[in-house]
Design an enzyme around this catalytic site. Structure first.
Site, short mmCIF file in Angstrom:
data_model
loop_
_atom_site.label_atom_id
_atom_site.label_comp_id
_atom_site.label_asym_id
_atom_site.label_seq_id
_atom_site.Cartn_x
_atom_site.Cartn_y
_atom_site.Cartn_z
N GLU A 30 -2.30 -42.01 32.49
CA GLU A 30 -2.47 -43.05 31.50
C GLU A 30 -2.18 -42.41 30.14
O GLU A 30 -2.79 -41.39 29.81
CB GLU A 30 -3.90 -43.60 31.53
CG GLU A 30 -4.05 -44.78 30.61
CD GLU A 30 -5.46 -45.37 30.60
OE1 GLU A 30 -6.30 -44.99 31.43
OE2 GLU A 30 -5.69 -46.22 29.72
N ARG A 254 -11.20 -33.64 42.75
CA ARG A 254 -10.69 -33.30 41.42
C ARG A 254 -11.05 -31.85 41.09
O ARG A 254 -11.95 -31.26 41.69
CB ARG A 254 -11.25 -34.25 40.38
CG ARG A 254 -12.76 -34.14 40.18
CD ARG A 254 -13.32 -35.28 39.34
NE ARG A 254 -12.94 -35.18 37.95
CZ ARG A 254 -12.11 -36.02 37.34
NH1 ARG A 254 -11.56 -37.01 37.99
NH2 ARG A 254 -11.83 -35.89 36.09
N LYS A 264 -10.61 -37.03 29.02
CA LYS A 264 -9.79 -37.29 27.83
C LYS A 264 -10.61 -37.95 26.72
O LYS A 264 -10.38 -37.69 25.55
CB LYS A 264 -8.61 -38.19 28.21
CG LYS A 264 -7.49 -37.42 28.87
CD LYS A 264 -6.30 -38.31 29.14
CE LYS A 264 -6.51 -39.12 30.39
NZ LYS A 264 -5.32 -39.86 30.82
P1 ATP Z 1 -9.73 -38.39 32.44
O1 ATP Z 1 -10.97 -38.77 33.19
O2 ATP Z 1 -9.71 -36.99 31.97
O3 ATP Z 1 -9.38 -39.35 31.37
P2 ATP Z 1 -8.00 -39.72 34.19
O4 ATP Z 1 -8.16 -39.60 35.65
O5 ATP Z 1 -8.45 -40.96 33.55
O6 ATP Z 1 -8.60 -38.43 33.51
P3 ATP Z 1 -5.21 -40.21 34.28
O7 ATP Z 1 -4.22 -40.11 33.19
O8 ATP Z 1 -5.54 -41.54 34.81
O9 ATP Z 1 -6.52 -39.49 33.75
O10 ATP Z 1 -4.85 -39.21 35.46
C1 ATP Z 1 -3.57 -39.03 36.00
C2 ATP Z 1 -3.71 -38.39 37.35
O11 ATP Z 1 -4.35 -37.13 37.24
C3 ATP Z 1 -4.56 -39.23 38.28
O12 ATP Z 1 -3.92 -39.31 39.53
C4 ATP Z 1 -5.86 -38.49 38.33
O13 ATP Z 1 -6.49 -38.71 39.57
C5 ATP Z 1 -5.43 -37.04 38.14
N1 ATP Z 1 -6.52 -36.25 37.57
C6 ATP Z 1 -7.23 -36.50 36.46
N2 ATP Z 1 -8.21 -35.58 36.28
C7 ATP Z 1 -8.11 -34.71 37.32
C8 ATP Z 1 -8.82 -33.54 37.72
N3 ATP Z 1 -9.85 -33.07 37.02
N4 ATP Z 1 -8.43 -32.91 38.85
C9 ATP Z 1 -7.40 -33.36 39.56
N5 ATP Z 1 -6.68 -34.45 39.25
C10 ATP Z 1 -7.02 -35.13 38.15
MG MG Z 2 -7.59 -42.82 34.45
#
Ligand code: ATP
Ligand code: MG
Length: 549
Positions: A30, A254, A264
């Site tokens: 995102e 994760r 984020k």
């Molecule tokens: P955040 O919680 O930090 O905002 P998010 O999951 O909302 O992270 P996205 O941009 O939606 O961020 O994530 C893109 C991809 O990265 C998704 O497939 C998500 O599952 C993966 N991802 C995010 N954080 C992790 C993590 N700590 N370990 C492994 N994969 C991750």
């Molecule tokens: Mg997300």
């Protein structure tokens, strides 16, 4: 890694059985912030699997929430993925599918599987029930197809204000899975979108977007983090109900790292409130932050490889990541000498005044035949204060009054006299050098200690930024309710020191961190200007950590 992980097993079985001809994965960020180390794991996994099995990976921006998203993030994400060393097949945006998603929403309405709900957000939440108790059906659940279509089109046309109505799927208010209790498909948001502009004032929810986007792109293996496993029935419901390409979702654990926050939202707060200098502050766990810190893509890929893929949440040791960084830099980085902080001047009383002698040594001892650097030696030198001790214990093998030490690459010196200022602080050591101790000249005389040094006449002043952990708490995912995560910020995470380095450092063109011998790895920072070099400490040399996985 010797064993196959569960995703590799699934993929191999799917390829073998002919369920898929080749695999297609995607990385779906995102664009609401910069990528962090957790994303690196997801990138290495998605791109790595496709590489291994001859498939492809799309970069798809999950840009369905216009208020938090920005092109700045879109560009930064591409830069970070490329830096990590991966190439996407297609660059795509969930917002490119808004028309198709809208058509599917109308289709669900026509089939009696979706309805417009006028309840407030609170009423909808309350009506959902709890895990123990079933939900209550909305009073708007049985609107006619015609009425639903009319209002949904009005919503799209901008007639209704934000929050006044939503479109919901008609699934099962009694389902054990709360997400199946008539999930929201669309909400009204009169907001400008970074790609679609003002075309839309209704935006689809994540659950109504993600699976269908996968399906449109014919993603065979849609890999996401564990918390999405409760979304899978809904993911499957849309794909099956709409009869579209059967993408499948698989979940992995994760990445969690000790002393590290990876959200984020919180990282954005640190930036906005000035706790750090920006998204690329070298203390940040963002990819641009660790890049500026001097971590290499090779080290990050090595780390992701070593931690493997699991179905169970785990906390990984930050030291393992640092170990990978050292492994990589030790093999590749150029060596230089530098002293820092509050060095001591060493004057050689028997050195011919004004004379410079040049020593040659390999830029990297791991590659003794490789390029060399030239190090100037003169009668006035600087050494680290920690390398001298007046009342030294027996095991202190550096310099002491009357003692000897070898200056790295050059002569043995002997401390003849200690000069102090009015406060009793040591300011200078008068030493003699042993001309017969020159490396390569006759027999190699051994002394216990070797220390690094720089020549006063040739030293280049640099600024050293020494970093420590940004947070002091080991598990930053476990903050007590009455505390804020910012309470655990390390007040000593940044120290700035002056340093003096040998002149060859200025000609370094390696583009990666260098090793200051006996001190640590340091990387040139973008804040450097002509005449002012700034170095970030990447990591220390100390390697007490034993990688066990
Ligand atoms: P955040 O919680 O930090 O905002 P998010 O999951 O909302 O992270 P996205 O941009 O939606 O961020 O994530 C893109 C991809 O990265 C998704 O497939 C998500 O599952 C993966 N991802 C995010 N954080 C992790 C993590 N700590 N370990 C492994 N994969 C991750
Ligand atoms: Mg997300």
């Amino acid at each position: 890694m010797a064993d196959k992980n569960f995703l590799e097993e699934i993929i191999e079985s799917d390829l073998e059985s002919g369920k898929v001809d080749s695999i297609v994965t995607r990385f779906p960020p995102e664009p609401n912030g910069y990528l962090h180390l957790g994303h690196a794991k997801s990138i290495c996994l998605n791109f790595g699997l496709a590489q291994k099995y001859g498939g492809k990976t799309n970069l798809r921006y999950d840009d369905t929430n216009p208020s938090k998203e920005d092109v700045e993030y879109v560009d930064a994400i591409k830069e970070d993925i490329s830096w990590l060393g991966f190439h996407w097949d297609k660059e795509l945006y969930a917002s490119d599918y808004f028309d198709q998603l809208y058509d599917w929403a109308e289709e669900l309405i026509q089939r009696g599987l979706a309805y417009v709900d006028d309840q407030t957000q609170e009423e909808i939440s309350a009506g959902r029930g709890t895990v123990e108790t079933p939900g209550k059906e909305s009073p708007y659940r049985n609107r006619s197809v015609e009425e639903n279509l009319r209002i949904f089109r009005e919503m799209k046309a901008g007639i209704w204000p934000d929050g006044s109505k939503v479109l919901r799927a008609k699934i099962d208010m009694g389902s054990k899975n709360m997400l199946m209790r008539d999930p929201i498909l669309y909400r009204i948001k009169h907001a400008h979108h970074h790609r679609t502009g003002d075309k839309w004032c209704i935006y689809p929810m994540y659950d109504f977007t993600h699976g269908q986007s996968d399906s449109i792109e014919k993603i065979t293996h849609s890999i996401c983090t564990l918390e999405f496993d409760v979304h899978r029935p809904l993911y499957d419901w849309f794909i099956e109900t709409l009869g579209i390409f059967p993408s499948h979702q698989y979940e992995f654990a994760r990445l969690n790292l000790t002393y590290t926050l990876m959200s984020k939202r919180k990282l954005l707060e640190l930036v906005q409130k000035g706790y750090v200098s920006g998204w690329d502050d070298p203390r940040m766990p963002t990819l641009c932050g660790v890049r500026r810190r001097g971590y290499t893509p090779e080290a990050l890929r090595m780390f992701c490889d070593r931690i493997g893929v699991s179905k169970h949440e785990q906390m990984m040791d930050l030291q393992l990541l640092e170990w990978c960084v050292r492994q990589d830099l030790n093999a590749r980085s150029n060596r230089y000498m530098a002293v820092s902080g509050d060095p001591i001047k060493v004057t050689l009383s028997n050195w011919e005044k004004g004379k410079t002698e040049w020593f040659e040594s390999p830029l990297n001892p791991e590659d003794p035949e490789g390029a060399k650097r030239r190090v100037p030696f003169t009668g006035e030198l600087l050494i680290d204060r920690a390398d001298f001790m007046e009342d030294a214990p027996a095991k202190f093998f550096r310099l002491r009054p009357g003692g000897e030490v070898r200056l790295k690459y050059t002569y043995i010196i002997k401390c003849e006299e200690v000069v102090k200022d009015a406060d009793g602080k040591v300011v200078e050591l008068i030493c003699t050098y042993d001309p017969t101790s020159k490396p390569g000249a006759g027999e190699w005389r051994k002394v216990k200690g070797t220390i690094h040094w720089v020549s006063c006449d040739y030293a280049k002043e640099v600024e050293l930024r020494i970093y420590d952990k940004l947070f002091l708490k080991e598990n930053m995912n476990d903050i007590p309710e009455d505390r804020d995560y910012k309470d655990y910020l390390n007040p000593e995470s940044l120290k700035v020191e002056k340093g003096w380095a040998e002149p060859a450092l200025l000609d370094d063109r390696s583009g990666i961190a260098v090793q200051f011998e006996r001190t640590g790895y340091f990387v040139l920072d973008k804040d450097s200007a002509d005449g002012k070099l700034v170095f970030n400490k990447t990591t220390s040399l100390k390697d007490s950590y034993k990688a066990s996985i």
